[in-house]
Motif scaffolding. Structure first.
Motif, PDB file in Angstrom:
ATOM      1  N   ASP A 199       0.832  -1.209   0.000  1.00  0.00           N
ATOM      2  CA  ASP A 199       0.000   0.000   0.000  1.00  0.00           C
ATOM      3  C   ASP A 199       0.864   1.256   0.000  1.00  0.00           C
ATOM      4  O   ASP A 199       0.577   2.218  -0.718  1.00  0.00           O
ATOM      5  CB  ASP A 199      -0.922   0.027   1.220  1.00  0.00           C
ATOM      6  CG  ASP A 199      -2.043  -1.001   1.132  1.00  0.00           C
ATOM      7  OD1 ASP A 199      -2.287  -1.535   0.034  1.00  0.00           O
ATOM      8  OD2 ASP A 199      -2.667  -1.259   2.174  1.00  0.00           O
ATOM      9  N   CYS A 249       2.628   1.616  -3.443  1.00  0.00           N
ATOM     10  CA  CYS A 249       1.613   1.931  -4.467  1.00  0.00           C
ATOM     11  C   CYS A 249       1.140   3.376  -4.314  1.00  0.00           C
ATOM     12  O   CYS A 249       0.958   4.092  -5.304  1.00  0.00           O
ATOM     13  CB  CYS A 249       0.424   0.977  -4.371  1.00  0.00           C
ATOM     14  SG  CYS A 249       0.757  -0.670  -5.014  1.00  0.00           S
ATOM     15  N   SER A 296       1.538   6.219  -7.083  1.00  0.00           N
ATOM     16  CA  SER A 296       0.328   6.898  -7.540  1.00  0.00           C
ATOM     17  C   SER A 296       0.461   8.414  -7.409  1.00  0.00           C
ATOM     18  O   SER A 296       0.068   9.174  -8.308  1.00  0.00           O
ATOM     19  CB  SER A 296      -0.876   6.398  -6.738  1.00  0.00           C
ATOM     20  OG  SER A 296      -2.042   7.041  -7.156  1.00  0.00           O
ATOM     21  N   SER A 355      -6.361   3.824 -13.797  1.00  0.00           N
ATOM     22  CA  SER A 355      -6.842   2.743 -12.944  1.00  0.00           C
ATOM     23  C   SER A 355      -6.156   1.422 -13.313  1.00  0.00           C
ATOM     24  O   SER A 355      -5.687   0.695 -12.439  1.00  0.00           O
ATOM     25  CB  SER A 355      -8.359   2.614 -13.082  1.00  0.00           C
ATOM     26  OG  SER A 355      -8.832   1.555 -12.291  1.00  0.00           O
ATOM     27  N   ALA A 356      -6.099   1.115 -14.595  1.00  0.00           N
ATOM     28  CA  ALA A 356      -5.427  -0.114 -15.040  1.00  0.00           C
ATOM     29  C   ALA A 356      -3.936  -0.048 -14.718  1.00  0.00           C
ATOM     30  O   ALA A 356      -3.334  -1.046 -14.313  1.00  0.00           O
ATOM     31  CB  ALA A 356      -5.646  -0.320 -16.535  1.00  0.00           C
ATOM     32  N   ASP A 396      -2.528   1.583 -12.191  1.00  0.00           N
ATOM     33  CA  ASP A 396      -2.380   1.344 -10.748  1.00  0.00           C
ATOM     34  C   ASP A 396      -2.529  -0.138 -10.405  1.00  0.00           C
ATOM     35  O   ASP A 396      -1.801  -0.657  -9.544  1.00  0.00           O
ATOM     36  CB  ASP A 396      -3.407   2.160  -9.956  1.00  0.00           C
ATOM     37  CG  ASP A 396      -3.076   3.649  -9.917  1.00  0.00           C
ATOM     38  OD1 ASP A 396      -1.941   4.024 -10.255  1.00  0.00           O
ATOM     39  OD2 ASP A 396      -3.970   4.435  -9.552  1.00  0.00           O
ATOM     40  N   GLN A 397      -3.428  -0.832 -11.084  1.00  0.00           N
ATOM     41  CA  GLN A 397      -3.613  -2.261 -10.827  1.00  0.00           C
ATOM     42  C   GLN A 397      -2.384  -3.068 -11.224  1.00  0.00           C
ATOM     43  O   GLN A 397      -1.966  -3.980 -10.503  1.00  0.00           O
ATOM     44  CB  GLN A 397      -4.855  -2.780 -11.562  1.00  0.00           C
ATOM     45  CG  GLN A 397      -6.158  -2.311 -10.945  1.00  0.00           C
ATOM     46  CD  GLN A 397      -7.367  -2.739 -11.765  1.00  0.00           C
ATOM     47  OE1 GLN A 397      -7.253  -3.190 -12.897  1.00  0.00           O
ATOM     48  NE2 GLN A 397      -8.550  -2.596 -11.175  1.00  0.00           N
ATOM     49  N   ARG A 398      -1.787  -2.729 -12.387  1.00  0.00           N
ATOM     50  CA  ARG A 398      -0.577  -3.443 -12.834  1.00  0.00           C
ATOM     51  C   ARG A 398       0.571  -3.208 -11.859  1.00  0.00           C
ATOM     52  O   ARG A 398       1.306  -4.134 -11.512  1.00  0.00           O
ATOM     53  CB  ARG A 398      -0.185  -2.991 -14.243  1.00  0.00           C
ATOM     54  CG  ARG A 398      -1.079  -3.540 -15.338  1.00  0.00           C
ATOM     55  CD  ARG A 398      -0.496  -3.320 -16.719  1.00  0.00           C
ATOM     56  NE  ARG A 398      -0.364  -1.914 -17.061  1.00  0.00           N
ATOM     57  CZ  ARG A 398      -1.288  -1.206 -17.694  1.00  0.00           C
ATOM     58  NH1 ARG A 398      -2.424  -1.767 -18.049  1.00  0.00           N
ATOM     59  NH2 ARG A 398      -1.080   0.066 -17.978  1.00  0.00           N
ATOM     60  N   ARG A 432       0.325  -2.425  -8.674  1.00  0.00           N
ATOM     61  CA  ARG A 432       0.017  -3.141  -7.427  1.00  0.00           C
ATOM     62  C   ARG A 432       0.356  -4.625  -7.546  1.00  0.00           C
ATOM     63  O   ARG A 432       0.950  -5.203  -6.632  1.00  0.00           O
ATOM     64  CB  ARG A 432      -1.452  -2.974  -7.046  1.00  0.00           C
ATOM     65  CG  ARG A 432      -1.849  -3.780  -5.804  1.00  0.00           C
ATOM     66  CD  ARG A 432      -3.210  -3.393  -5.290  1.00  0.00           C
ATOM     67  NE  ARG A 432      -3.169  -2.090  -4.635  1.00  0.00           N
ATOM     68  CZ  ARG A 432      -2.753  -1.909  -3.380  1.00  0.00           C
ATOM     69  NH1 ARG A 432      -2.350  -2.922  -2.648  1.00  0.00           N
ATOM     70  NH2 ARG A 432      -2.757  -0.699  -2.848  1.00  0.00           N
ATOM     71  N   GLN A 433       0.024  -5.251  -8.651  1.00  0.00           N
ATOM     72  CA  GLN A 433       0.337  -6.677  -8.830  1.00  0.00           C
ATOM     73  C   GLN A 433       1.840  -6.919  -8.737  1.00  0.00           C
ATOM     74  O   GLN A 433       2.285  -7.870  -8.093  1.00  0.00           O
ATOM     75  CB  GLN A 433      -0.192  -7.183 -10.175  1.00  0.00           C
ATOM     76  CG  GLN A 433      -1.698  -7.332 -10.213  1.00  0.00           C
ATOM     77  CD  GLN A 433      -2.205  -7.723 -11.592  1.00  0.00           C
ATOM     78  OE1 GLN A 433      -1.569  -7.445 -12.614  1.00  0.00           O
ATOM     79  NE2 GLN A 433      -3.372  -8.346 -11.627  1.00  0.00           N
ATOM     80  N   GLU A 493       3.012  -6.394  -5.103  1.00  0.00           N
ATOM     81  CA  GLU A 493       2.628  -7.526  -4.251  1.00  0.00           C
ATOM     82  C   GLU A 493       3.606  -8.679  -4.434  1.00  0.00           C
ATOM     83  O   GLU A 493       4.042  -9.295  -3.464  1.00  0.00           O
ATOM     84  CB  GLU A 493       1.198  -7.976  -4.574  1.00  0.00           C
ATOM     85  CG  GLU A 493       0.147  -7.039  -4.007  1.00  0.00           C
ATOM     86  CD  GLU A 493      -1.261  -7.372  -4.458  1.00  0.00           C
ATOM     87  OE1 GLU A 493      -1.424  -8.216  -5.381  1.00  0.00           O
ATOM     88  OE2 GLU A 493      -2.208  -6.776  -3.901  1.00  0.00           O
TER      89      GLU A 493
END
Length: 198
Positions: free
Chosen positions: A86, A89, A93, A179-180, A182-184, A186-187, A190
């Motif tokens: 978090d 990310c 961001s 949004s996409a 940020d998701q990439r 984050r993956q 992680e």
């Protein structure tokens, strides 16, 4: 009197930066001249060169301002975050948000290749970001949030390289999808931080 002079100098510097952003957006970075920036800012070209050594230095000043603001904002919030994923990310961001506010996507397309390569001068901006990220990672190690066996600067460089590549891909999209993006990110984070967990 000196405070008035300093305030005037700062106002002139900001006027030059604002004029540059407007022209970079309107004409493109490459097509914009220092003379055009000077005219729009209401100063002479030599005055622009007194504040910034080159048009490229103006670009870097804009990027540094955006990245410094993002880093300062994110650092205030990072200690309260329980998850390193978090925290990192959030930092990424904030940087993306501030960079896209500082310069139009069209300018970022000019200075970032879709392969993540950035101009040599912009690497100094990235170096500042890596140092700030490494400092946050050191503090996370001291709090036992990530393993102490890993070098924070190496992790910061790795994260920076990945994020630079992802940012370059983002700005080269016809319609950048934050949004996409940020998701990439984050993956990937992680995957990285689950492996770094002590």
């Amino acid at each position: 009197m000196s405070s008035l002079r300093e305030r005037q100098k700062e106002e002139r510097r900001e006027a030059i930066l604002d004029a540059a952003v407007a022209l970079f957006d309107q004409l493109g970075y490459s097509a914009t001249t220092v003379e055009q920036i000077a005219a729009r800012a209401g100063v002479s070209a030599p005055t622009v060169f007194n504040y910034f050594g080159s048009k490229q230095d103006i670009l870097y000043a804009l990027a540094v301002r955006a990245d410094t603001l993002a880093l300062d904002e994110a650092i205030e919030e990072l200690p309260a975050m329980d998850s390193m994923v978090d925290a990192m990310c959030h930092l990424n961001s904030m940087i993306v948000k501030r960079e896209l506010e500082a310069l139009p996507v069209t300018v970022w397309r000019e200075i970032c290749s879709p392969y993540g390569n950035v101009s040599e001068g912009y690497q100094a901006v990235n170096q500042r970001l890596m140092q700030g990220t490494a400092q946050q990672l050191r503090q996370a190690q001291q709090r036992g949030r990530i393993s102490s066996q890993y070098d924070p600067l190496f992790i910061a460089e790795f994260l920076n390289d990945y994020c630079t590549l992802m940012f370059a891909k983002l700005v080269h999209e016809d319609s950048p999808d934050l949004s996409a993006h940020d998701q990439r990110v984050r993956q990937a984070f992680e995957l990285i931080f689950n492996g770094l967990h002590p």
